[in-house]
Design an enzyme around this catalytic site. Structure first.
Site, mmCIF file in Angstrom:
data_model
loop_
_atom_site.group_PDB
_atom_site.id
_atom_site.type_symbol
_atom_site.label_atom_id
_atom_site.label_comp_id
_atom_site.label_asym_id
_atom_site.label_seq_id
_atom_site.Cartn_x
_atom_site.Cartn_y
_atom_site.Cartn_z
ATOM 1 N N ASN A 1 43.985 34.035 32.123
ATOM 2 C CA ASN A 1 43.861 33.082 33.688
ATOM 3 C C ASN A 1 43.149 33.983 34.537
ATOM 4 O O ASN A 1 42.326 33.373 35.408
ATOM 5 C CB ASN A 1 45.290 32.560 33.985
ATOM 6 C CG ASN A 1 45.235 32.172 35.450
ATOM 7 O OD1 ASN A 1 44.634 30.980 35.593
ATOM 8 N ND2 ASN A 1 45.647 33.074 36.405
ATOM 9 N N LYS B 1 31.989 32.470 32.360
ATOM 10 C CA LYS B 1 32.806 31.401 31.756
ATOM 11 C C LYS B 1 32.141 31.070 30.468
ATOM 12 O O LYS B 1 32.938 30.873 29.489
ATOM 13 C CB LYS B 1 32.989 30.359 32.641
ATOM 14 C CG LYS B 1 33.739 30.583 33.983
ATOM 15 C CD LYS B 1 35.201 31.227 33.527
ATOM 16 C CE LYS B 1 36.250 31.310 34.816
ATOM 17 N NZ LYS B 1 37.518 32.036 34.398
ATOM 18 N N ASP C 1 45.438 45.032 36.014
ATOM 19 C CA ASP C 1 44.159 44.735 36.416
ATOM 20 C C ASP C 1 43.343 44.639 35.201
ATOM 21 O O ASP C 1 42.954 45.470 34.553
ATOM 22 C CB ASP C 1 43.649 45.671 37.283
ATOM 23 C CG ASP C 1 42.475 45.616 37.876
ATOM 24 O OD1 ASP C 1 41.669 44.774 37.412
ATOM 25 O OD2 ASP C 1 41.954 46.361 38.915
ATOM 26 N N TYR D 1 29.367 33.331 37.877
ATOM 27 C CA TYR D 1 30.584 32.873 37.669
ATOM 28 C C TYR D 1 30.273 32.013 36.388
ATOM 29 O O TYR D 1 31.218 31.899 35.339
ATOM 30 C CB TYR D 1 31.098 31.799 38.714
ATOM 31 C CG TYR D 1 32.429 31.183 38.476
ATOM 32 C CD1 TYR D 1 33.514 31.961 38.408
ATOM 33 C CD2 TYR D 1 32.546 29.809 38.155
ATOM 34 C CE1 TYR D 1 34.726 31.252 38.279
ATOM 35 C CE2 TYR D 1 33.517 29.203 37.914
ATOM 36 C CZ TYR D 1 34.947 29.771 37.982
ATOM 37 O OH TYR D 1 36.126 29.135 37.699
ATOM 38 N N THR E 1 43.737 25.683 45.155
ATOM 39 C CA THR E 1 44.130 27.138 45.204
ATOM 40 C C THR E 1 43.340 27.987 46.073
ATOM 41 O O THR E 1 42.447 27.133 46.800
ATOM 42 C CB THR E 1 44.108 27.721 43.669
ATOM 43 O OG1 THR E 1 42.599 27.766 43.461
ATOM 44 C CG2 THR E 1 44.824 26.946 42.746
#
Ligand SMILES: NC(=O)c1ccc[n+]([C@@H]2O[C@H](COP(=O)([O-])OP(=O)(O)OC[C@H]3O[C@@H](n4cnc5c(N)ncnc54)[C@H](OP(=O)(O)O)[C@@H]3O)[C@@H](O)[C@H]2O)c1
Length: 239
Positions: free
Chosen positions: A92, A165, A65, A161, A196
């Site tokens: 990833n 990134k 994790d 997010y 996905t």
């Protein structure tokens, strides 16, 4: 060292489903011994068994994790003990905790969650495994980022997010610079908008295997390949 493949050992995070699973599959197909990691150990075991079945590939499950520093420490210790080698790290694992949330009405808990997994998770894991990677003759690190983290063309919404990134991309630049003299190639990859669990609900149509291919390309670069870059489908993207 246990079983060995000609191309070395690769660890992929968040590899029980989605892009990570396909990256693991493609690396195994190329002859890498793959450490398929997931935060749920049973899911890691199931995915590893599925990918290896009937192929002769070596795919081993690892519980990891990335948002939990204790889990990172335990996994790193395990990899150091067996197989005692690491050539490729693919960071990833990722979450989209605040897709569509306005930057002028942010949810700071969701921003914190995105940072914990997408940035701190990848950074902490990389540092925990750096000693092993330094022993590799061809160390490669791929940080799975997103075009949404590119500051040069950044728009609004999804602040957690995007910032996580962008921070991951900064980590790529910092480590690629500091490790340049040691044979490391450290790059960020955007898989594109991929079908996905993460991309599908937003209408992504790109097949998972195509999204994974650009990541695998960076994971398997020859020694004269690029470092410190940001790529989608093998082509540079603006940081
Ligand atoms: N899909 C797209 O269009 C797209 C576009 C740009 C970038 N990306 C990036 O590509 C990467 C993979 O995305 P995806 O589309 O494959 O997403 P996904 O289908 O949602 O899969 C995400 C994976 O990350 C794992 N994960 C989440 N938190 C974790 C943690 N704390 N520790 C370990 N694993 C964790 C998940 O495990 P669980 O099953 O346990 O939840 C799952 O295996 C992400 O970094 C994402 O940001 C995706």
């Amino acid at each position: 060292m246990s079983e060995q493949s000609g191309n070395g050992v690769a660890l992929v995070t968040g590899a029980n489903r989605g892009i990570g699973r396909e990256v693991a599959r493609q690396l195994a197909e190329r002859g890498y011994e793959v450490l398929l990691s997931a935060r749920d150990g049973e899911k890691a075991s199931a995915a590893a068994a599925e990918l290896a079945e009937g192929t002769g590939a070596v795919v081993r499950a690892l519980t990891l994790d990335v948002a939990d520093p204790a889990s990172i420490a335990a996994a790193a210790e395990q990899v150091q003990a067996d197989p005692g080698r690491l050539d490729v790290l693919v960071n990833n694992a990722g979450i989209g905790s605040d897709f569509g949330v306005s930057g002028v009405d942010p949810d700071f808990d969701k921003i914190q969650a995105a940072l914990e997994t997408n940035f701190y998770g990848a950074y902490r894991l990389t540092i925990a495994l750096l000693g092993l990677l330094r022993k590799s003759e061809h160390p490669r690190i791929v940080n799975v980022s997103s075009g949404m983290g590119g500051v040069a063309e950044m728009g609004g919404w999804s602040p957690g997010y995007r910032v996580s990134k962008a921070a991951l991309n900064a980590m790529t630049r910092i480590l690629s610079t500091e490790l340049a003299g040691e044979g490391f190639l450290v790059n960020s990859a955007c898989p594109g908008f991929v079908n996905t669990d993460m991309g599908g609900p937003m209408g992504a149509k790109k097949p998972v295997k195509d999204g994974a291919a650009g990541i695998v390309w960076l994971a398997t670069l020859p020694d004269d390949g690029p470092t410190g870059g940001f790529f989608r489908d093998g082509k540079p993207v603006a940081f």
